[in-house]
Design a protein around this motif. Structure first.
Motif, PDB file in Angstrom:
ATOM      1  N   LEU A 132      43.334  37.137  83.937  1.00  0.00           N
ATOM      2  CA  LEU A 132      43.872  35.788  83.800  1.00  0.00           C
ATOM      3  C   LEU A 132      42.748  34.769  83.937  1.00  0.00           C
ATOM      4  O   LEU A 132      41.999  34.787  84.917  1.00  0.00           O
ATOM      5  CB  LEU A 132      44.935  35.525  84.880  1.00  0.00           C
ATOM      6  N   LEU A 133      42.620  33.869  82.975  1.00  0.00           N
ATOM      7  CA  LEU A 133      41.612  32.818  83.018  1.00  0.00           C
ATOM      8  C   LEU A 133      42.228  31.562  83.624  1.00  0.00           C
ATOM      9  O   LEU A 133      43.272  31.087  83.155  1.00  0.00           O
ATOM     10  CB  LEU A 133      41.084  32.522  81.617  1.00  0.00           C
ATOM     11  N   MET A 134      41.593  31.022  84.663  1.00  0.00           N
ATOM     12  CA  MET A 134      42.202  29.946  85.442  1.00  0.00           C
ATOM     13  C   MET A 134      41.229  28.774  85.650  1.00  0.00           C
ATOM     14  O   MET A 134      40.508  28.722  86.648  1.00  0.00           O
ATOM     15  CB  MET A 134      42.684  30.485  86.792  1.00  0.00           C
ATOM     16  N   PRO A 135      41.175  27.825  84.707  1.00  0.00           N
ATOM     17  CA  PRO A 135      40.428  26.597  84.966  1.00  0.00           C
ATOM     18  C   PRO A 135      41.109  25.816  86.092  1.00  0.00           C
ATOM     19  O   PRO A 135      42.349  25.798  86.186  1.00  0.00           O
ATOM     20  CB  PRO A 135      40.513  25.822  83.645  1.00  0.00           C
ATOM     21  N   CYS A 136      40.324  25.186  86.937  1.00  0.00           N
ATOM     22  CA  CYS A 136      40.893  24.486  88.093  1.00  0.00           C
ATOM     23  C   CYS A 136      41.008  22.992  87.809  1.00  0.00           C
ATOM     24  O   CYS A 136      40.133  22.393  87.177  1.00  0.00           O
ATOM     25  CB  CYS A 136      40.032  24.732  89.321  1.00  0.00           C
ATOM     26  N   CYS A 137      42.085  22.408  88.316  1.00  0.00           N
ATOM     27  CA  CYS A 137      42.364  20.987  88.114  1.00  0.00           C
ATOM     28  C   CYS A 137      42.310  20.260  89.450  1.00  0.00           C
ATOM     29  O   CYS A 137      42.178  20.884  90.500  1.00  0.00           O
ATOM     30  CB  CYS A 137      43.730  20.808  87.456  1.00  0.00           C
ATOM     31  N   TYR A 138      42.463  18.937  89.404  1.00  0.00           N
ATOM     32  CA  TYR A 138      42.438  18.184  90.661  1.00  0.00           C
ATOM     33  C   TYR A 138      43.279  16.905  90.628  1.00  0.00           C
ATOM     34  O   TYR A 138      43.353  16.180  91.604  1.00  0.00           O
ATOM     35  CB  TYR A 138      40.992  17.840  91.060  1.00  0.00           C
ATOM     36  N   ASP A 139      43.924  16.630  89.496  1.00  0.00           N
ATOM     37  CA  ASP A 139      44.818  15.477  89.404  1.00  0.00           C
ATOM     38  C   ASP A 139      45.789  15.702  88.255  1.00  0.00           C
ATOM     39  O   ASP A 139      45.767  16.751  87.599  1.00  0.00           O
ATOM     40  CB  ASP A 139      44.041  14.165  89.239  1.00  0.00           C
TER      41      ASP A 139
ATOM     42  N   ARG B  97      37.321  48.677  96.911  1.00  0.00           N
ATOM     43  CA  ARG B  97      37.756  48.920  98.292  1.00  0.00           C
ATOM     44  C   ARG B  97      38.991  48.118  98.705  1.00  0.00           C
ATOM     45  O   ARG B  97      39.639  48.453  99.705  1.00  0.00           O
ATOM     46  CB  ARG B  97      36.606  48.626  99.260  1.00  0.00           C
ATOM     47  N   VAL B  98      39.318  47.077  97.979  1.00  0.00           N
ATOM     48  CA  VAL B  98      40.461  46.231  98.347  1.00  0.00           C
ATOM     49  C   VAL B  98      41.534  46.342  97.269  1.00  0.00           C
ATOM     50  O   VAL B  98      41.273  46.106  96.086  1.00  0.00           O
ATOM     51  CB  VAL B  98      40.034  44.757  98.532  1.00  0.00           C
ATOM     52  N   LYS B  99      42.740  46.681  97.674  1.00  0.00           N
ATOM     53  CA  LYS B  99      43.841  46.836  96.733  1.00  0.00           C
ATOM     54  C   LYS B  99      44.472  45.487  96.392  1.00  0.00           C
ATOM     55  O   LYS B  99      44.309  44.504  97.100  1.00  0.00           O
ATOM     56  CB  LYS B  99      44.901  47.776  97.324  1.00  0.00           C
ATOM     57  N   GLY B 100      45.243  45.497  95.307  1.00  0.00           N
ATOM     58  CA  GLY B 100      46.020  44.326  94.942  1.00  0.00           C
ATOM     59  C   GLY B 100      45.245  43.306  94.129  1.00  0.00           C
ATOM     60  O   GLY B 100      44.053  43.477  93.837  1.00  0.00           O
ATOM     61  N   PRO B 101      45.900  42.220  93.746  1.00  0.00           N
ATOM     62  CA  PRO B 101      45.265  41.173  92.941  1.00  0.00           C
ATOM     63  C   PRO B 101      44.071  40.543  93.662  1.00  0.00           C
ATOM     64  O   PRO B 101      44.112  40.308  94.866  1.00  0.00           O
ATOM     65  CB  PRO B 101      46.391  40.158  92.740  1.00  0.00           C
ATOM     66  N   LYS B 102      43.025  40.250  92.883  1.00  0.00           N
ATOM     67  CA  LYS B 102      41.793  39.702  93.436  1.00  0.00           C
ATOM     68  C   LYS B 102      41.272  38.581  92.532  1.00  0.00           C
ATOM     69  O   LYS B 102      41.439  38.629  91.314  1.00  0.00           O
ATOM     70  CB  LYS B 102      40.724  40.798  93.558  1.00  0.00           C
ATOM     71  N   LEU B 103      40.614  37.603  93.151  1.00  0.00           N
ATOM     72  CA  LEU B 103      40.094  36.453  92.413  1.00  0.00           C
ATOM     73  C   LEU B 103      38.572  36.477  92.386  1.00  0.00           C
ATOM     74  O   LEU B 103      37.928  36.717  93.410  1.00  0.00           O
ATOM     75  CB  LEU B 103      40.579  35.144  93.040  1.00  0.00           C
ATOM     76  N   ALA B 104      37.998  36.204  91.206  1.00  0.00           N
ATOM     77  CA  ALA B 104      36.556  36.006  91.044  1.00  0.00           C
ATOM     78  C   ALA B 104      36.300  34.524  90.821  1.00  0.00           C
ATOM     79  O   ALA B 104      36.930  33.908  89.949  1.00  0.00           O
ATOM     80  CB  ALA B 104      36.037  36.817  89.863  1.00  0.00           C
ATOM     81  N   ASN B 105      35.385  33.960  91.594  1.00  0.00           N
ATOM     82  CA  ASN B 105      35.105  32.527  91.536  1.00  0.00           C
ATOM     83  C   ASN B 105      33.865  32.294  90.681  1.00  0.00           C
ATOM     84  O   ASN B 105      32.737  32.510  91.124  1.00  0.00           O
ATOM     85  CB  ASN B 105      34.886  31.993  92.956  1.00  0.00           C
ATOM     86  N   MET B 106      34.069  31.852  89.443  1.00  0.00           N
ATOM     87  CA  MET B 106      32.974  31.681  88.493  1.00  0.00           C
ATOM     88  C   MET B 106      32.452  30.248  88.542  1.00  0.00           C
ATOM     89  O   MET B 106      32.740  29.412  87.679  1.00  0.00           O
ATOM     90  CB  MET B 106      33.450  32.043  87.083  1.00  0.00           C
ATOM     91  N   LEU B 107      31.678  29.978  89.596  1.00  0.00           N
ATOM     92  CA  LEU B 107      31.089  28.654  89.793  1.00  0.00           C
ATOM     93  C   LEU B 107      29.697  28.614  89.160  1.00  0.00           C
ATOM     94  O   LEU B 107      28.770  29.270  89.650  1.00  0.00           O
ATOM     95  CB  LEU B 107      31.000  28.333  91.288  1.00  0.00           C
TER      96      LEU B 107
ATOM     97  N   ALA C 102      40.073  35.096  86.940  1.00  0.00           N
ATOM     98  CA  ALA C 102      38.747  34.479  86.874  1.00  0.00           C
ATOM     99  C   ALA C 102      38.939  32.975  86.996  1.00  0.00           C
ATOM    100  O   ALA C 102      39.513  32.343  86.095  1.00  0.00           O
ATOM    101  CB  ALA C 102      38.047  34.833  85.569  1.00  0.00           C
ATOM    102  N   ALA C 103      38.505  32.415  88.125  1.00  0.00           N
ATOM    103  CA  ALA C 103      38.657  30.981  88.361  1.00  0.00           C
ATOM    104  C   ALA C 103      37.391  30.242  87.937  1.00  0.00           C
ATOM    105  O   ALA C 103      36.270  30.724  88.147  1.00  0.00           O
ATOM    106  CB  ALA C 103      38.943  30.724  89.838  1.00  0.00           C
ATOM    107  N   TYR C 104      37.586  29.066  87.368  1.00  0.00           N
ATOM    108  CA  TYR C 104      36.474  28.197  86.980  1.00  0.00           C
ATOM    109  C   TYR C 104      36.658  26.900  87.764  1.00  0.00           C
ATOM    110  O   TYR C 104      37.261  25.944  87.276  1.00  0.00           O
ATOM    111  CB  TYR C 104      36.475  27.991  85.460  1.00  0.00           C
ATOM    112  N   PRO C 105      36.136  26.875  88.998  1.00  0.00           N
ATOM    113  CA  PRO C 105      36.547  25.852  89.963  1.00  0.00           C
ATOM    114  C   PRO C 105      36.073  24.433  89.668  1.00  0.00           C
ATOM    115  O   PRO C 105      36.790  23.476  89.945  1.00  0.00           O
ATOM    116  CB  PRO C 105      35.954  26.360  91.284  1.00  0.00           C
ATOM    117  N   LEU C 106      34.845  24.301  89.133  1.00  0.00           N
ATOM    118  CA  LEU C 106      34.287  22.955  88.967  1.00  0.00           C
ATOM    119  C   LEU C 106      33.914  22.640  87.528  1.00  0.00           C
ATOM    120  O   LEU C 106      33.285  21.619  87.268  1.00  0.00           O
ATOM    121  CB  LEU C 106      33.046  22.790  89.858  1.00  0.00           C
ATOM    122  N   THR C 107      34.291  23.487  86.596  1.00  0.00           N
ATOM    123  CA  THR C 107      33.873  23.290  85.212  1.00  0.00           C
ATOM    124  C   THR C 107      34.399  21.971  84.657  1.00  0.00           C
ATOM    125  O   THR C 107      33.654  21.203  84.026  1.00  0.00           O
ATOM    126  CB  THR C 107      34.352  24.465  84.340  1.00  0.00           C
ATOM    127  N   LEU C 108      35.669  21.667  84.876  1.00  0.00           N
ATOM    128  CA  LEU C 108      36.227  20.409  84.369  1.00  0.00           C
ATOM    129  C   LEU C 108      35.603  19.213  85.070  1.00  0.00           C
ATOM    130  O   LEU C 108      35.264  18.207  84.434  1.00  0.00           O
ATOM    131  CB  LEU C 108      37.745  20.385  84.553  1.00  0.00           C
TER     132      LEU C 108
END
Length: 341
Positions: free
Chosen positions: A55-62, A255-265, A286-292
């Motif tokens: 899942l591709l997840m661009p991050c928003c703030y407003d 080593r860790v089960k379940g859903p996991k997030l990668a922070n692509m800063l 895959a999070a894109y925290p500050l791209t926007l």
């Protein structure tokens, strides 16, 4: 007596039809945001060598950035505390209060709902995960943070193990709470999720993303241990912040089960990998925290430079019509015409 008998038969028929139609009616209703998020996670990779798509997840703030993410057809978004802080004129060092964050979450919800409504179909807004920072206090504060975000329309809440005041995970000066306190925070968040669902109905409790920043302070094994413990107490998603090598990223997924997030800063501590590479490792999001935010800063600085030099800005900006459409004027005009007298 015959009339009473007919009335009773009619009542029986109505009750029967009601029970037959209720499931159909509920099937037409949009899914609650947390349930929609859970369905997205179930269709994405959670272990190495999965053939599912990340899942591709661009991050928003407003409200505006939320609208842009939804209009670009991304399946979900995240309300970043870094971005919210920046939009209020501060660095991400927990100078912004929980109440200010909750107000921003409401604006994000409005933006996402607006785009869903503009589609012309009965569609739910795309789900958004909110940045809950440290939970803003003790375990009871953590529960209040989760519940408040749920009421603001958030599909999930991230809670982390930094000490207050927390800061961006890719800058210096971080510190984390003890292992026991970190796990307690996540247990409290999961309890709040379950209590909210018990009150509001199945699928309404916001999913819990549990983040650890322990890697830089206590090492990789401790960070993995915390993520494993977070899963044991009920976390829906784990987030090991700021791994510095591809091997650390790969081992975390193994080593860790379940859903996991990668922070692509971009420019941060973690290697930037393609979505395919991340998915094959076992990352779910895959999070894109500050791209926007970074893109908007660069664009605004460029146009300000042109203004200062007295140069044209047309090639750096959207047309007025495009701008109006992006913020919702097109849909507003259409609805306004509907109610003209």
């Amino acid at each position: 007596e015959d009339k009473m008998k007919r009335d009773n038969q009619l009542l029986d028929i109505m009750i029967f039809l009601l029970f037959c139609l209720l499931p159909f009616a509920f099937s037409l209703a949009p899914l609650p945001a947390p349930r929609l998020l859970a369905d997205l996670l179930s269709a994405a990779p959670t272990s190495p060598n999965s053939k599912k798509s990340i899942l591709l997840m661009p991050c928003c703030y407003d409200g505006l950035t939320a609208r842009l993410v939804a209009r670009a057809d991304f399946p979900l978004t995240f309300m970043t505390g870094f971005g919210v802080s920046a939009s209020r004129g501060y660095p991400d060092t927990q100078l912004v209060s929980y109440d200010e964050m909750k107000l921003s979450a409401m604006a994000v919800s409005e933006g996402l709902s607006g785009v869903a409504k503009e589609s012309g179909e009965i569609l739910p807004p795309i789900p958004c995960i909110a940045d809950g920072d440290t939970g803003y206090g003790n375990a009871i504060n953590v529960k209040r943070t989760v519940t408040g975000y749920a009421r603001a329309g958030m599909a999930g809440v991230m809670i982390e193990d930094q000490q207050s005041p927390k800061r961006c995970g890719h800058v210096s000066g971080k510190s984390v709470v003890s292992f026991d306190e970190a796990v307690m925070r996540i247990r409290a968040a999961c309890d709040a999720r379950d209590e909210y669902a018990a009150q509001q109905g199945p699928g309404t409790g916001p999913l819990i993303m549990a983040r650890t920043d322990a890697l830089k302070i206590y090492g990789f094994d401790e960070a993995v241990r915390r993520c494993q413990a977070f899963r044991e107490v009920g976390a829906d998603i784990t987030f090991l912040e700021a791994p510095t090598t591809i091997e650390e990223m790969r081992e975390y997924c193994a080593r860790v089960k379940g859903p996991k997030l990668a922070n692509m800063l971009e420019g941060g501590s973690t290697p930037i990998l393609s979505p395919d590479e991340l998915g094959k490792m076992g990352y779910t999001i895959a999070a894109y925290p500050l791209t926007l935010l970074s893109a908007s800063i660069k664009a605004m600085e460029n146009v300000l430079s042109n203004i200062m030099k007295g140069e044209q800005t047309d090639d750096l900006i959207r047309t007025f019509g495009e701008t109006k459409d992006a913020v919702g004027f097109t849909a507003y005009g259409q609805e306004e015409n509907k109610y003209k007298t």
